[in-house]
Scaffold this motif. Structure first.
Motif, PDB file in Angstrom:
ATOM      1  N   UNK A   1       0.836  -1.204   0.000  1.00  0.00           N
ATOM      2  CA  UNK A   1       0.000   0.000   0.000  1.00  0.00           C
ATOM      3  C   UNK A   1       0.872   1.255   0.000  1.00  0.00           C
ATOM      4  N   UNK A   2       1.904   1.252   0.859  1.00  0.00           N
ATOM      5  CA  UNK A   2       2.796   2.404   0.909  1.00  0.00           C
ATOM      6  C   UNK A   2       3.579   2.536  -0.395  1.00  0.00           C
ATOM      7  N   UNK A   3       4.025   1.405  -0.935  1.00  0.00           N
ATOM      8  CA  UNK A   3       4.780   1.438  -2.185  1.00  0.00           C
ATOM      9  C   UNK A   3       3.974   1.994  -3.345  1.00  0.00           C
ATOM     10  N   UNK A   4       2.693   1.689  -3.370  1.00  0.00           N
ATOM     11  CA  UNK A   4       1.833   2.232  -4.425  1.00  0.00           C
ATOM     12  C   UNK A   4       1.732   3.746  -4.315  1.00  0.00           C
ATOM     13  N   UNK A   5       1.606   4.228  -3.070  1.00  0.00           N
ATOM     14  CA  UNK A   5       1.544   5.680  -2.867  1.00  0.00           C
ATOM     15  C   UNK A   5       2.871   6.323  -3.292  1.00  0.00           C
ATOM     16  N   UNK A   6       4.003   5.682  -2.925  1.00  0.00           N
ATOM     17  CA  UNK A   6       5.317   6.233  -3.270  1.00  0.00           C
ATOM     18  C   UNK A   6       5.468   6.366  -4.781  1.00  0.00           C
ATOM     19  N   UNK A   7       5.136   5.304  -5.522  1.00  0.00           N
ATOM     20  CA  UNK A   7       5.320   5.340  -6.978  1.00  0.00           C
ATOM     21  C   UNK A   7       4.367   6.345  -7.625  1.00  0.00           C
ATOM     22  N   UNK A   8       3.116   6.350  -7.191  1.00  0.00           N
ATOM     23  CA  UNK A   8       2.137   7.269  -7.778  1.00  0.00           C
ATOM     24  C   UNK A   8       2.558   8.730  -7.559  1.00  0.00           C
ATOM     25  N   UNK A   9       2.955   9.055  -6.313  1.00  0.00           N
ATOM     26  CA  UNK A   9       3.363  10.426  -6.008  1.00  0.00           C
ATOM     27  C   UNK A   9       4.652  10.791  -6.744  1.00  0.00           C
ATOM     28  N   UNK A  10       5.599   9.851  -6.791  1.00  0.00           N
ATOM     29  CA  UNK A  10       6.878  10.116  -7.458  1.00  0.00           C
ATOM     30  C   UNK A  10       6.681  10.367  -8.953  1.00  0.00           C
ATOM     31  N   UNK A  11       5.773   9.650  -9.580  1.00  0.00           N
ATOM     32  CA  UNK A  11       5.509   9.854 -11.013  1.00  0.00           C
ATOM     33  C   UNK A  11       4.913  11.244 -11.271  1.00  0.00           C
ATOM     34  N   UNK A  12       4.053  11.695 -10.362  1.00  0.00           N
ATOM     35  CA  UNK A  12       3.507  13.051 -10.494  1.00  0.00           C
ATOM     36  C   UNK A  12       4.623  14.090 -10.378  1.00  0.00           C
ATOM     37  N   UNK A  13       5.527  13.868  -9.408  1.00  0.00           N
ATOM     38  CA  UNK A  13       6.649  14.795  -9.235  1.00  0.00           C
ATOM     39  C   UNK A  13       7.570  14.765 -10.459  1.00  0.00           C
ATOM     40  N   UNK A  14       7.758  13.582 -11.014  1.00  0.00           N
ATOM     41  CA  UNK A  14       8.626  13.454 -12.186  1.00  0.00           C
ATOM     42  C   UNK A  14       8.121  14.345 -13.323  1.00  0.00           C
ATOM     43  N   UNK A  15       6.835  14.328 -13.558  1.00  0.00           N
ATOM     44  CA  UNK A  15       6.274  15.143 -14.639  1.00  0.00           C
ATOM     45  C   UNK A  15       6.485  16.631 -14.360  1.00  0.00           C
ATOM     46  N   UNK A  16       6.370  17.003 -13.096  1.00  0.00           N
ATOM     47  CA  UNK A  16       6.605  18.398 -12.728  1.00  0.00           C
ATOM     48  C   UNK A  16       8.056  18.784 -12.987  1.00  0.00           C
ATOM     49  N   UNK A  17       8.992  17.902 -12.557  1.00  0.00           N
ATOM     50  CA  UNK A  17      10.414  18.198 -12.733  1.00  0.00           C
ATOM     51  C   UNK A  17      10.796  18.218 -14.215  1.00  0.00           C
ATOM     52  N   UNK A  18      10.150  17.379 -15.006  1.00  0.00           N
ATOM     53  CA  UNK A  18      10.441  17.348 -16.443  1.00  0.00           C
ATOM     54  C   UNK A  18      10.026  18.651 -17.124  1.00  0.00           C
TER      55      UNK A  18
END
Length: 594
Positions: free
Chosen positions: A404-421
């Protein structure tokens, strides 16, 4: 032989088995002689009719012979006796008809009486043996019942011993169990003979044991526990008591009066005994343990308080990354217990957005070009304050919360990735550490693919870091998961490479792209010892296998220069930049050349 089983005075006489067990020829000779003697007596009687006394004596001898045959040869003796006496009756009767002057009636009475007597004797013998047989059968049944009862008593006694053993002994390791340990502690506390007794309690917990169970199965986990138990039993003092509290937790009662320094040295020796890998099913498995120490009466006046204090100290050893050994300290252990109900707090954390992420940049060693960033998860609990990842990540794995925590980590990190890109328009690789629990979750790969698709990312933008210990204990299904991830172009990095030297030989068989050098090799660069030279060899070895090499935890310019000189590909650490929150990392991206 008991008196009850001794033969009676008549048993020998009436025991036909004893007689018939002899030579059959002797039996026939005996019978033949008796018949011949009987007939001879009858002949003499007929020739000496004038001598009355002689006839009476001869008749009595014939009666004796009939009785002897009946007793000794039983059925056939009885039949022969009856036949002989019938012949005698017939002979006497014929003599009476041929010689009317002779009174034959009295002479007939003797054989008739003899037949009657031997019939009674024969019936007595038959009934006697039937009773003997009945008694024998009853005795046999009673003996069988007695044997059965004895066997049942033995089984009951054995079961009582087993139940007693099960009540106080751990069946897997054959060590004293929790109940026996607590009883022993209570006995020491309430000892009348030693009212001023001081003793110590060590709480032992194996590190990353759940990972072994999750990746290799509980069978291997059980073998690991047995191996650890054997090592500890061989190393402890004869006066100490080692027991298993449950799971991967052990306790050691140290009754001897030891100073803190002596106690630490003793426990450090035990810890060293566990460092060498255990070979289980032809597979080397690393063993590490954390030790927490409490003393009576300083750290508790009851068994429950002493165990709690030692437990808290053990978690301090895990959290603070000490030598793996920690004494209980009231002030230090006033922090929130690592064994709180984290399921409840985790749920609250996800609902209240208490988890957050920081990002540590990664650079090429030669050009200092930004390669990407590692995603690190932090937790600021409204109830517990800042909780170290060293505490909440292992407990999340133990309580089944990691997917459950890992799913939140990946989902949030992917959103941040798009922002950083959107800020830094150049290829970036996002690294996330993945546990064995997540990899073995059947829904993990589909979840990753779905999350990437929703974020508009491709697999080559993502790198999963997997620890060397996870690879080392990898079951067949883990290899299939990694194969699926690589088919999706996701990069795989081997984390903490070199920490388990016995695994280097298997490096070429792994399906990976990058290796992350273990921190102790990076730290050794400043010291200039032989470990640093080993690092250079490891870099060369990895390049020969066409793998890229990553160095984390780079803290000094000396380390950076050494790694660049020996052609390490990528660097990460406080030398360049520590973990940054979203605004600071965004600001860093704006300042970097593309």
């Amino acid at each position: 032989m008991s008196d009850k089983n001794k033969p009676g005075p008549l048993s020998h006489i009436f025991d036909n088995e004893a007689y018939l067990s002899g030579n059959a020829i002797i039996q026939w000779i005996t019978g033949t002689l008796c018949i011949a003697f009987f007939i001879l007596l009858g002949f003499l009687d007929s020739q000496l009719k004038t001598v009355a006394d002689i006839g009476v004596i001869l008749s009595q001898v014939q009666v004796f012979i009939s009785i002897f045959l009946t007793i000794r040869i039983k059925k056939w003796g009885y039949v022969l006796s009856v036949l002989l006496n019938l012949l005698l009756i017939l002979s006497v009767s014929l003599s009476g008809f041929n010689q009317p002057g002779i009174h034959g009636k009295p002479m007939v009475i003797v054989p008739i009486s003899t037949i009657f007597i031997i019939s009674i004797i024969y019936l007595f013998i038959v009934n006697y043996h039937r009773k003997i047989d009945e008694i024998t059968v009853k005795n046999q049944k009673m003996a069988e019942q007695n044997d059965l009862l004895t066997a049942y008593n033995q089984i009951i006694k054995s079961n009582e011993e087993k139940l007693s053993r099960m009540a106080f002994i751990d069946m897997l390791t054959e060590l004293p169990n929790r109940k026996m340990l607590i009883n022993r502690i209570d006995q020491l506390i309430t000892s009348i003979e030693e009212p001023d007794l001081h003793f110590a309690l060590a709480f032992i917990d194996l590190d990353d044991f759940k990972q072994v169970n999750d990746t290799l199965g509980h069978h291997v986990g059980d073998l690991l526990l047995q191996g650890v138990s054997a090592k500890l039993k061989d190393a402890i003092h004869d006066d100490d008591m080692l027991g298993r509290l449950g799971g991967d937790e052990f306790a050691l009662i140290i009754k001897r009066p030891l100073t803190d320094a002596a106690l630490f040295s003793y426990i450090e020796n035990l810890r060293q005994q566990l460092i060498d890998d255990l070979i289980i099913e032809n597979r080397p498995l690393p063993v590490r343990a954390s030790f927490g120490l409490s003393r009576y009466p300083e750290d508790g006046s009851t068994s429950a308080e002493l165990l709690k204090s030692a437990d808290h100290a053990m978690y301090q050893a895990k959290t603070h990354k000490t030598a793996g050994i920690e004494f209980f300290n009231q002030k230090k252990n006033a922090e929130p217990s690592a064994k709180l109900d984290y399921t409840h707090y985790f749920n609250l954390a996800l609902e209240n957005n208490e988890f957050y992420q920081v990002f540590q940049p990664q650079f090429a060693a030669d050009s200092r070009q930004l390669r990407g960033f590692e995603v690190l998860t932090r937790w600021n609990s409204g109830d517990l304050g800042n909780v170290s990842p060293e505490i909440f990540l292992p407990i999340a794995e133990k309580n089944g919360l990691m997917p459950l925590l890992g799913q939140w980590i990946l989902h949030t990190a992917c959103e941040k990735y798009q922002k950083f890109k959107s800020i830094y328009d150049a290829p970036l690789i996002m690294s996330i550490h993945i546990s064995a629990v997540e990899l073995l979750d059947p829904g993990f790969v589909p979840m990753v693919k779905t999350t990437l698709a929703k974020a508009g990312m491709v697999g080559s933008n993502l790198e999963f870091e997997i620890s060397e210990s996870t690879f080392m204990a990898a079951p067949p299904q883990l290899a299939e998961v990694i194969k699926e991830l690589r088919l999706a172009d996701i990069l795989i990095s081997l984390d903490d490479f070199g920490k388990i030297m016995s695994y280097i030989n298997e490096l070429q068989t792994l399906s990976i792209d990058t290796i992350n050098i273990a921190q102790n090799y990076i730290d050794a660069i400043n010291d200039g010892n032989e470990t640093a030279h080993l690092l250079a060899a490891m870099v060369l070895f990895a390049h020969q296998l066409k793998l890229e090499v990553f160095a984390k935890g780079v803290q000094t310019q000396t380390q950076a220069d050494y790694l660049q000189q020996h052609q390490c590909d990528y660097l990460q650490g406080s030398w360049w930049s520590g973990p940054l929150d979203d605004p600071d990392f965004s600001q860093l991206l704006r300042t970097l050349p593309i």
